[in-house]
Design a protein around this motif. Sequence first.
Motif, mmCIF file in Angstrom:
data_model
loop_
_atom_site.group_PDB
_atom_site.id
_atom_site.type_symbol
_atom_site.label_atom_id
_atom_site.label_comp_id
_atom_site.label_asym_id
_atom_site.label_seq_id
_atom_site.Cartn_x
_atom_site.Cartn_y
_atom_site.Cartn_z
ATOM 1 N N VAL A 134 57.993 17.170 17.384
ATOM 2 C CA VAL A 134 59.193 16.349 17.167
ATOM 3 C C VAL A 134 60.423 17.037 17.756
ATOM 4 O O VAL A 134 61.366 16.373 18.202
ATOM 5 C CB VAL A 134 59.383 16.053 15.663
ATOM 6 C CG1 VAL A 134 60.740 15.418 15.388
ATOM 7 C CG2 VAL A 134 58.271 15.131 15.167
ATOM 8 N N PRO A 194 63.063 10.184 16.373
ATOM 9 C CA PRO A 194 61.610 9.998 16.397
ATOM 10 C C PRO A 194 61.226 8.710 15.685
ATOM 11 O O PRO A 194 61.789 8.382 14.648
ATOM 12 C CB PRO A 194 61.067 11.224 15.661
ATOM 13 C CG PRO A 194 62.218 11.743 14.870
ATOM 14 C CD PRO A 194 63.470 11.349 15.585
ATOM 15 N N CYS A 219 59.085 10.049 10.624
ATOM 16 C CA CYS A 219 58.339 9.733 11.845
ATOM 17 C C CYS A 219 56.856 9.630 11.477
ATOM 18 O O CYS A 219 56.138 10.626 11.493
ATOM 19 C CB CYS A 219 58.572 10.846 12.868
ATOM 20 S SG CYS A 219 57.588 10.681 14.357
ATOM 21 N N VAL A 254 54.552 12.132 20.262
ATOM 22 C CA VAL A 254 55.644 11.522 19.506
ATOM 23 C C VAL A 254 56.432 10.583 20.409
ATOM 24 O O VAL A 254 56.750 10.928 21.549
ATOM 25 C CB VAL A 254 56.611 12.599 18.937
ATOM 26 C CG1 VAL A 254 57.670 11.961 18.049
ATOM 27 C CG2 VAL A 254 55.854 13.667 18.179
ATOM 28 N N GLY A 283 60.026 8.393 20.619
ATOM 29 C CA GLY A 283 61.346 8.324 20.018
ATOM 30 C C GLY A 283 62.205 7.315 20.754
ATOM 31 O O GLY A 283 61.828 6.820 21.813
#
Lengths: 321, 321
Positions: free
Chosen positions: A80, A90, A124, A143, A145
């Motif tokens: 993250v 995120p 997240c 991840v 975002g």
Amino acid sequence: VAARRTSEFERIDRIQQLLDAAPRRQRTNQLEVGIGDDAAVLRLDQRSVWTVDAQVEGVHFDRRWLSLGDIGYRSFQAAVSDVAAMGARPVAALSSLALPASLKPRELEALVRGQAEAANECRCPIIGGNLSKASELSITTTVLGRVKRPLLRSGARPGDELWLVGRVGMARAGLLALMRALRSRKLKPCIVAWRRPRALCSEGQALVGRARAAIDVSDGLAGDAQHLAKASQVRLVFEAARLEASFSPEFALAAAELGVLPIELALSGGEDYALLCSGPSARRPRFARAVGHVERGRGVWLERDGRRKELSGSFDHFSSS
Amino acid sequence: VAARRTSEFERIDRIQQLLDAAPRRQRTNQLEVGIGDDAAVLRLDQRSVWTVDAQVEGVHFDRRWLSLGDIGYRSFQAAVSDVAAMGARPVAALSSLALPASLKPRELEALVRGQAEAANECRCPIIGGNLSKASELSITTTVLGRVKRPLLRSGARPGDELWLVGRVGMARAGLLALMRALRSRKLKPCIVAWRRPRALCSEGQALVGRARAAIDVSDGLAGDAQHLAKASQVRLVFEAARLEASFSPEFALAAAELGVLPIELALSGGEDYALLCSGPSARRPRFARAVGHVERGRGVWLERDGRRKELSGSFDHFSSS
């Protein structure tokens, strides 16, 4: 084959349970299909950032010094952190776990709990993933975002201040304490910093419109600064006095306990996931500390009492020069 | 440390070069920032699907029977296949490579070339990734795709036909040929099928609006059918005559060469990345072959001459029953 497969499905079910147990607020309304189908479905209508990070046993972590929960937690925060460094929020993550046969179910649970804890803190959710067998444990986290204007490494300009957000050196001090089996109370905050780093998501988002460039400090301040300098084609100058003024009293005490100069820990340490940024002095937010400046030129330098030396990406080289 | 780091950066540069060398048409205009920053930036304004898949040496592949190029190619196709099975168009991918120290630079290049070749064929550029050290080679690929209405596993209804898109059993026959060191020309197409599978992306997209449910056949037709049956809460019935009618002459020849019944290979084989779907008979596209039907009930069954037997997910169990 049947036994192995059943056990894998049970593991996935169990992981799903653990992830579903996370508070509702961490679920995203963009998620339309989560774990259990071929892929996760997201509704996205804004600019999206997307990163992947892997943590491998024996390379990035050692179970002598970290619990499985720590390993899950920090692997998630590390992934993250790249989103935070873009100034993005995120949105969701996928987790791919490679698991040795020797890993016990409760160890896997502890690992996933650590991931879920971090996912919850980062708001997240982990919305899917993959399990596979392997001879060594590894955790690969990807991840997504969202961001309106991403903070790139390439935006630094001569005349900018160099800003540090978050702490550096604490995690390295914690690792050294564990490696040397030191148990002093003064070192405890450093051990926690190494075991449980936090991605600076809200700070990263607040830097959009203020900072011109940013990078997260994962490998070491001096080393990651090289990436920023190179991408922006500028010279970064750390001012020793300002950098040292940014250290907390507890960090100074811990460094003394370890017999290391705080500035050496700060320049070499990376796993706190601080943010290194540059921007115009007038736009510096309160939570950022000025630790240097940006000039024409190249490379990364440390300035003390008007004298300078160039820092290489490798701290070993710096400290022996 | 300095040497290792430099070499890692050189590797990333080299990978970027290899990926940039792919034809322009595979680059997406949604990509705003690719390799070289903390995360990839995408502009997305539609529903997105997102998956991750890992291939680990000794678990998913064996270098005795696959070149590094094959390993890169098929790991990518395997990941994209999940996007195809959702009826989605792949948009972009990230690649996370865990590399043993023994892997030579030219081996890494061959691996990445294989990935790039597959990415080009799928029109799905690799826009970022991660490298880490490891003791065993593994490739983790995460893919984003776009879709208006995803094909889920849960949509099958009693009365639907069961459709097969693409071939099954060929890859398994190829693997058996390699394991037994058989070099007959009749087995060559099977070996190619195992080494160079192709995700059925255009077929998957064409199934949207026609099929009600879909899954990709990665673990084995009988086994993956269980997932579809369970998610849809229905019974799937394969009709042996129709399934056998779908076999190509070259597949029948290869099975004979191996001394295995084609239908056994077809039900157990998975790594061709065919699509198993269900839908109303009237909506079946030309490229899909009807191989059975969907009923009320549960489980997966094989029907021949009016008699039925239940198939377990594990083909070993089926063949010994």
